[in-house]
Motif scaffolding. Structure first.
Motif, PDB file in Angstrom:
ATOM      1  N   LYS A 126      -0.617  -5.979  -9.863  1.00 39.24           N
ATOM      2  CA  LYS A 126      -1.847  -5.639  -9.147  1.00 39.24           C
ATOM      3  C   LYS A 126      -1.637  -5.679  -7.638  1.00 39.24           C
ATOM      4  CE  LYS A 126      -4.937  -7.290 -12.810  1.00 39.24           C
ATOM      5  NZ  LYS A 126      -6.035  -8.217 -13.160  1.00 39.24           N
ATOM      6  N   HIS A 177      -1.156  -0.750  -4.451  1.00 36.13           N
ATOM      7  CA  HIS A 177      -2.298   0.166  -4.492  1.00 36.13           C
ATOM      8  C   HIS A 177      -1.810   1.533  -4.028  1.00 36.13           C
ATOM      9  CE1 HIS A 177      -6.521   1.434  -4.344  1.00 36.13           C
ATOM     10  NE2 HIS A 177      -6.120   2.176  -3.332  1.00 36.13           N
ATOM     11  N   TYR A 178      -2.125   2.571  -4.831  1.00 38.08           N
ATOM     12  CA  TYR A 178      -1.683   3.927  -4.505  1.00 38.08           C
ATOM     13  C   TYR A 178      -2.805   4.687  -3.794  1.00 38.08           C
ATOM     14  CZ  TYR A 178       2.318   3.086  -7.483  1.00 38.08           C
ATOM     15  OH  TYR A 178       3.469   2.564  -8.021  1.00 38.08           O
ATOM     16  N   TYR A 233      -8.121  -0.436   1.834  1.00 36.43           N
ATOM     17  CA  TYR A 233      -7.608  -0.316   0.473  1.00 36.43           C
ATOM     18  C   TYR A 233      -6.832  -1.542  -0.017  1.00 36.43           C
ATOM     19  CZ  TYR A 233      -9.047   4.504   1.038  1.00 36.43           C
ATOM     20  OH  TYR A 233      -9.791   5.628   1.250  1.00 36.43           O
ATOM     21  N   SER A 234      -6.667  -2.524   0.837  1.00 34.93           N
ATOM     22  CA  SER A 234      -6.083  -3.804   0.426  1.00 34.93           C
ATOM     23  C   SER A 234      -6.992  -4.915   0.931  1.00 34.93           C
ATOM     24  CB  SER A 234      -4.669  -3.969   0.983  1.00 34.93           C
ATOM     25  OG  SER A 234      -3.809  -2.991   0.472  1.00 34.93           O
ATOM     26  N   LEU A 252       0.875  -1.167   0.000  1.00 29.99           N
ATOM     27  CA  LEU A 252       0.000   0.000   0.000  1.00 29.99           C
ATOM     28  C   LEU A 252       0.910   1.214   0.000  1.00 29.99           C
ATOM     29  CD1 LEU A 252      -2.807   1.307   0.176  1.00 29.99           C
ATOM     30  CD2 LEU A 252      -2.614   1.221   2.674  1.00 29.99           C
TER      31      LEU A 252
END
Length: 426
Positions: A197, A200-201, A219-220, A169
Motif C-alpha cells: 500500500k 500510489h500510481y 496523492y500521498s 508516488l
C-alpha cells in the motif's frame, strides 16, 4: 575548474572538429559524397590505402601501427568516453562514494544482484534491482518519500516498496501504461497476496513547471511538509530527464536525485547552454558501441540500399522521402521496387529491373567505404553521449544547490546501453 568541466570542454572541442561527420546522415552517403566531405584528408587517404580488405577484419580490435591516423582518431575518442573521465564512478564505487556522503549502502548490495525479479525480463530485472537499492539508500538518508518520474508499469516503484518499505508516488503521463501498471499489480496480488500500500500510481504529465510537492501532498496523504522527497527515474525519456533535474534544483523539499536518462534525440535543449546538437548527432548518441564491438556488427544491407535508392530517387526528381521500416530487402531490386511502390508511383513510372540493377552495380564499390564511415560514426556516438551527460552534470554543479553529485556508470553497458546515472544530494 572541475574535472567534469574540463572533460566537457575537451568533448565540445572534439565534436566541433568532427561536426560534419557527427551531423551526417547515411542516406546521403553517396549523393552528398560524405566520404570526401566529412573525413579529414589524412584519415580518408589512409583508409583508401587500406581498401575493402580492411573491412573483412575485425576492425574494432585489429587496428595496428599501419594505421596511425585511424589509431589517433580512435584513441582520441577513447580518451573522451565517460569511463575515462576520472570523476565518473563505476557501480562498484557507489558504496564507498555514498560513505563519503554519509549514506549507508553495503558493497554486496550492488555486486550480488540476481537479475531475476518477478514479471520482468532479465535486462529490466537487472536494472530495477540496482536502481532500487541506490534510490532507497538516498531516500532512507533523508526519510523521504520517493517520486518515480516516468514510472511506466511500476517495476521500480513496486521493487522499492516491497523490498525496502519506502513509500513511492509513481507518475506516468500515459493512461495505457498506467493501466498496465494496475494490471501488473493485480497479477502480483493473485500470486503473492495484496501488493504494498506504499505505492500510489498517478497519471500526470511532467514538465519543467510540475509541482511535485503538491502532487505528493494530494496523492500521498501520509506525507507532511517536514518530510523531504527523493526523485528518481529509470530511463526517463527525452526531455523528462531534464525536467526531473530541474525539479530537483527548483524544489526545496526534493533533497536527493537518482536518474538514468535515455532517448537523447527527443530532448531539445541543452541545460548548460553550451551544447548544440542536431537530431542526427543525438541519434548517434543512441548507438551502443559496446554491443557493436561485442557482436562485431557490420553494416546492415538495408542501410546501403537506402543510400543507393537515394541516387535512384534523385534521378527521378523525387526528394524528402521517408522509406520507413519493414522493407522487403532480399536484394536491391526487390527493395527498390518496394520503396517505389510505397511512395505511390504508378507501375509505368517505376524503372525496369535492369535499370535498377545498373544503378546498384554502379555504386556497389562504395559499400566498404560506407561501412567504415558508419564504424567511425558509431565510435563518435560515445563522445556525443559524453557531451549530453556532462552538459547535465555541469548544470547541476553550476547551480551550487548540491552538497554532493556524481555521474555513475550504474549498469553494464552491454546489458543496458543507457547505463549512466546522475546522482545528487542537497
Amino acid at each position: 575548474m572541475s574535472t567534469y568541466d574540463e572533460h566537457f570542454e575537451k568533448v565540445l572541442s572534439f565534436l566541433q572538429t568532427y561536426q560534419s561527420l557527427v551531423n551526417s546522415h547515411l542516406t546521403d552517403f553517396i549523393t552528398e559524397d560524405l566520404w570526401t566531405t566529412c573525413l579529414p584528408d589524412k584519415l580518408r587517404k589512409e583508409l583508401e590505402t587500406l581498401g575493402s580488405d580492411f573491412v573483412c577484419k575485425n576492425y574494432w580490435n585489429d587496428v595496428d601501427h599501419s594505421t596511425p591516423e585511424l589509431n589517433k582518431f580512435l584513441k582520441a575518442i577513447d580518451s573522451l568516453a565517460l569511463e575515462k573521465c576520472n570523476l565518473v564512478y563505476d557501480a562498484r564505487d557507489v558504496p564507498k562514494l555514498f560513505s563519503t556522503w554519509g549514506l549507508e549502502l553495503q558493497e554486496s548490495d550492488l555486486t550480488n544482484c540476481t537479475g531475476k525479479l518477478e514479471f520482468m525480463n532479465d535486462k529490466k530485472s537487472y536494472e530495477v534491482e540496482i536502481m532500487a537499492k541506490v534510490t532507497s539508500a538516498l531516500a532512507k538518508f533523508h526519510s523521504s518519500i520517493i517520486v518515480d518520474a516516468g514510472a511506466g508499469k511500476g517495476y521500480l516503484s513496486e521493487q522499492i516498496c516491497q523490498n525496502y518499505g519506502v513509500p513511492v508516488l509513481a507518475i506516468d503521463s500515459s493512461h495505457i501504461t498506467h493501466k498496465g501498471a494496475i494490471r501488473r499489480q493485480n497479477i502480483i496480488k493473485k500470486k503473492f497476496g495484496p501488493p504494498s500500500k506504499l505505492v500510489h500510481y498517478l497519471v500526470h504529465s511532467i514538465d519543467d513547471s510540475t509541482d511535485f510537492s503538491n502532487l505528493v501532498k494530494l496523492y500521498s496523504p501520509g506525507w507532511n511538509s517536514k518530510q523531504s522527497l527523493t526523485i528518481t527515474g529509470l530511463h526517463t525519456c527525452g526531455s523528462l530527464g531534464q525536467s526531473v533535474i530541474k525539479a530537483f534544483l527548483q524544489s526545496d523539499c526534493i533533497k536527493s536525485l537518482c536518474v538514468v536518462t535515455c532517448c537523447y534525440h527527443l530532448a531539445e535543449t541543452s541545460l548548460s547552454g553550451k551544447l548544440k546538437l542536431t537530431k542526427n548527432a543525438k541519434m548517434l548518441a543512441q548507438q551502443s558501441i559496446e554491443r557493436v564491438r561485442k557482436n562485431n556488427h557490420h553494416l546492415s544491407p538495408t542501410l546501403f540500399y537506402r543510400a543507393v535508392i537515394q541516387v535512384l530517387l534523385n534521378s527521378l526528381g523525387i526528394s524528402n522521402v521517408k522509406t520507413g521500416r519493414s522493407a522487403v530487402a532480399e536484394d536491391f531490386v526487390t527493395y527498390a521496387q518496394w520503396v517505389l511502390r510505397k511512395i505511390v508511383l504508378n507501375s509505368n513510372q517505376i524503372p525496369s529491373q535492369d535499370m535498377i540493377k545498373e544503378v546498384y552495380q554502379a555504386h556497389e564499390n562504395l559499400k566498404w567505404k560506407m561501412e567504415i564511415f558508419q564504424m567511425l560514426r558509431v565510435c563518435l556516438g560515445s563522445v556525443v553521449e559524453s557531451a549530453i551527460l556532462l552538459d547535465r552534470i555541469t548544470y547541476l554543479k553550476a547551480s551550487k544547490a548540491c552538497s554532493n553529485f556524481a555521474l555513475v556508470r550504474l549498469f553494464d553497458p552491454v546489458k543496458s546501453p543507457r547505463c549512466y546515472a546522475i546522482i545528487a544530494l542537497k
